[in-house]
Design an enzyme around this catalytic site. Structure first.
Site, PDB file in Angstrom:
ATOM      1  N   SER A  36      30.560  25.147  38.418  1.00 37.77           N
ATOM      2  CA  SER A  36      30.170  25.288  39.819  1.00 37.77           C
ATOM      3  C   SER A  36      28.743  25.841  39.921  1.00 37.77           C
ATOM      4  O   SER A  36      28.199  26.379  38.958  1.00 37.77           O
ATOM      5  CB  SER A  36      31.150  26.227  40.524  1.00 37.77           C
ATOM      6  OG  SER A  36      31.170  27.471  39.855  1.00 37.77           O
TER       7      SER A  36
ATOM      8  N   TYR B 257      44.062  30.616  41.600  1.00 38.49           N
ATOM      9  CA  TYR B 257      43.150  30.274  42.701  1.00 38.49           C
ATOM     10  C   TYR B 257      42.634  28.840  42.585  1.00 38.49           C
ATOM     11  O   TYR B 257      41.584  28.490  43.090  1.00 38.49           O
ATOM     12  CB  TYR B 257      42.009  31.287  42.871  1.00 38.49           C
ATOM     13  CG  TYR B 257      41.371  31.844  41.616  1.00 38.49           C
ATOM     14  CD1 TYR B 257      40.698  31.029  40.728  1.00 38.49           C
ATOM     15  CD2 TYR B 257      41.433  33.212  41.343  1.00 38.49           C
ATOM     16  CE1 TYR B 257      40.100  31.551  39.594  1.00 38.49           C
ATOM     17  CE2 TYR B 257      40.835  33.746  40.210  1.00 38.49           C
ATOM     18  CZ  TYR B 257      40.170  32.910  39.341  1.00 38.49           C
ATOM     19  OH  TYR B 257      39.580  33.425  38.220  1.00 38.49           O
TER      20      TYR B 257
ATOM     21  N   THR C 207      38.610  30.261  26.002  1.00 40.55           N
ATOM     22  CA  THR C 207      38.385  31.645  26.432  1.00 40.55           C
ATOM     23  C   THR C 207      39.185  32.005  27.693  1.00 40.55           C
ATOM     24  O   THR C 207      38.589  32.363  28.721  1.00 40.55           O
ATOM     25  CB  THR C 207      36.881  31.904  26.696  1.00 40.55           C
ATOM     26  OG1 THR C 207      36.458  31.070  27.799  1.00 40.55           O
ATOM     27  CG2 THR C 207      36.033  31.618  25.487  1.00 40.55           C
TER      28      THR C 207
ATOM     29  N   ASN D  51      41.714  34.281  30.201  1.00 40.00           N
ATOM     30  CA  ASN D  51      42.159  35.658  30.348  1.00 40.00           C
ATOM     31  C   ASN D  51      43.670  35.698  30.084  1.00 40.00           C
ATOM     32  O   ASN D  51      44.285  34.660  29.806  1.00 40.00           O
ATOM     33  CB  ASN D  51      41.778  36.233  31.727  1.00 40.00           C
ATOM     34  CG  ASN D  51      42.380  35.433  32.893  1.00 40.00           C
ATOM     35  OD1 ASN D  51      43.482  34.895  32.793  1.00 40.00           O
ATOM     36  ND2 ASN D  51      41.648  35.345  33.989  1.00 40.00           N
ATOM     37  N   GLN D  52      44.262  36.862  30.165  1.00 41.68           N
ATOM     38  CA  GLN D  52      45.692  36.997  29.833  1.00 41.68           C
ATOM     39  C   GLN D  52      46.556  36.084  30.707  1.00 41.68           C
ATOM     40  O   GLN D  52      47.413  35.353  30.208  1.00 41.68           O
ATOM     41  CB  GLN D  52      46.142  38.454  30.033  1.00 41.68           C
ATOM     42  CG  GLN D  52      47.650  38.627  29.829  1.00 41.68           C
ATOM     43  CD  GLN D  52      48.099  40.085  29.865  1.00 41.68           C
ATOM     44  OE1 GLN D  52      47.292  40.987  29.650  1.00 41.68           O
ATOM     45  NE2 GLN D  52      49.371  40.311  30.104  1.00 41.68           N
TER      46      GLN D  52
ATOM     47  N   SER E  45      39.723  36.787  26.790  1.00 35.83           N
ATOM     48  CA  SER E  45      38.544  37.519  27.262  1.00 35.83           C
ATOM     49  C   SER E  45      38.915  38.875  27.851  1.00 35.83           C
ATOM     50  O   SER E  45      38.140  39.818  27.796  1.00 35.83           O
ATOM     51  CB  SER E  45      37.782  36.689  28.299  1.00 35.83           C
ATOM     52  OG  SER E  45      38.629  36.361  29.384  1.00 35.83           O
TER      53      SER E  45
ATOM     54  N   GLY F 271      33.676  35.979  33.800  1.00 36.03           N
ATOM     55  CA  GLY F 271      34.328  35.035  32.877  1.00 36.03           C
ATOM     56  C   GLY F 271      33.371  33.931  32.445  1.00 36.03           C
ATOM     57  O   GLY F 271      33.342  33.529  31.278  1.00 36.03           O
ATOM     58  N   ASP F 272      32.562  33.455  33.396  1.00 35.68           N
ATOM     59  CA  ASP F 272      31.579  32.399  33.102  1.00 35.68           C
ATOM     60  C   ASP F 272      30.520  32.923  32.127  1.00 35.68           C
ATOM     61  O   ASP F 272      30.096  32.231  31.197  1.00 35.68           O
ATOM     62  CB  ASP F 272      30.901  31.935  34.397  1.00 35.68           C
ATOM     63  CG  ASP F 272      31.913  31.605  35.488  1.00 35.68           C
ATOM     64  OD1 ASP F 272      32.957  31.036  35.159  1.00 35.68           O
ATOM     65  OD2 ASP F 272      31.669  31.940  36.657  1.00 35.68           O
TER      66      ASP F 272
END
Length: 298
Positions: free
Chosen positions: A13, A124, A145, A147-148, A183, A219-220
């Site tokens: 994005s 989301y 990568t 997240n949990q 991550s 995160g990006d």
């Protein structure tokens, strides 16, 4: 057409104001010596954490035209491919097709996939995106990568402790992914989150101090930094994790302190908590490692 510099195609994005998606990834990659070609899946005024968002979504035909233009001019040779937030299952399927074509052009291409779907128990993106990630995109990834929450969604397994996390990581390796990086996980204590990276039998965890604010674009940034440092350290996963977290921590801390100076109490508004990437250019180039990763035995 090979080139002497590593070349990344980043499909993510884009925001006019602030730092998420390609705005969060391209600058650090360039500073760290990568040629970056970027395609913006959306062009929004700002990220969706603000009250109002205006902008457009890239049509699939336009994405196909851009890729065709690159191919016709023989400028679609990349050493790395990076993807983040995708808006729909169809656009994600299109990306799976692009990966396959780029890997035909360069069989050594490294695909870094940040499977952006949600966090803290909330999705989301449309739920129809999950099976496309799980079945079509993730098996093509070299480095993943999540997240949990995303790792749990992809595997259908939950992690309550380190043993559970290692089982989730193992399940992801079994899909053919060489390097799996969680991550962030909630396996730490009140003060720290835990990051975990695993590749070829080596597995490391690192403590990540929590900050009293919600950041967008981290995160990006994490995926871009991990891509860069894994290349620069020749896949030394311990050092890559340490350099990535050192950079993240310095930027997040600086962003937080400057925001708190302007907004001393209560929830910090989104405009004040945009990541301070430009001001931390030197940190991105040369992070100081203060937190060391610890080996985890499988």
């Amino acid at each position: 057409m090979a080139s002497d510099s590593p070349r990344v195609l980043s499909i993510q994005s884009h925001v006019v104001h602030g730092y998420v998606g390609n705005k969060s990834a391209v600058f650090p990659l360039q500073i760290l010596g990568f040629e970056v070609d970027s395609i913006d899946t959306v062009q929004f005024s700002n990220h969706t954490g603000y009250k109002n968002v205006k902008g457009t979504v890239l049509a699939q035909k336009d994405m196909a035209d851009l890729m065709e233009g690159l191919a016709l001019n023989d400028i679609d040779y990349y050493t790395h491919f990076l993807t983040g937030y995708s808006t729909s299952p169809d656009s994600l399927k299109q990306i799976a097709g692009i990966i396959k074509k780029l890997k035909e052009k360069n069989p050594k291409l490294i695909y870094v996939c940040d499977p952006v779907m949600g966090d803290n128990g909330q999705m989301y993106v449309p739920k129809e995106i999950l099976p496309v990630y799980r079945d079509e995109v993730i098996p093509l990834a070299d480095i993943l990568t999540p997240n949990q929450y995303e790792a749990e969604l992809i595997t259908g397994m939950s992690m309550k402790d380190m043993e559970g996390a290692l089982k989730v990581i193992q399940a992801l390796h079994q899909k053919g992914i060489k390097t799996v990086v969680l991550s962030s996980t909630e396996l730490g204590d009140g003060q720290n989150m835990i990051g975990i990276a695993s590749t070829k039998g080596a597995c490391y965890k690192i403590e990540i101090p929590k900050m009293d604010a919600t950041y967008v674009g981290t995160g990006d940034l994490f995926a871009a930094l991990f891509l860069a440092w894994s290349h620069k350290t020749n896949n030394d996963i311990k050092l890559t994790l340490e350099k990535t977290i050192a950079t993240m921590q310095a930027i997040v801390k600086d962003t937080y302190q400057k925001a708190r100076a302007k907004h001393p109490t209560g929830k910090i508004p989104p405009a004040l908590i945009e990541l301070r990437l430009i001001q931390n250019k030197n940190i991105i180039e040369n992070p100081t490692i203060e937190i060391h990763a610890v080996e985890v035995k499988h």
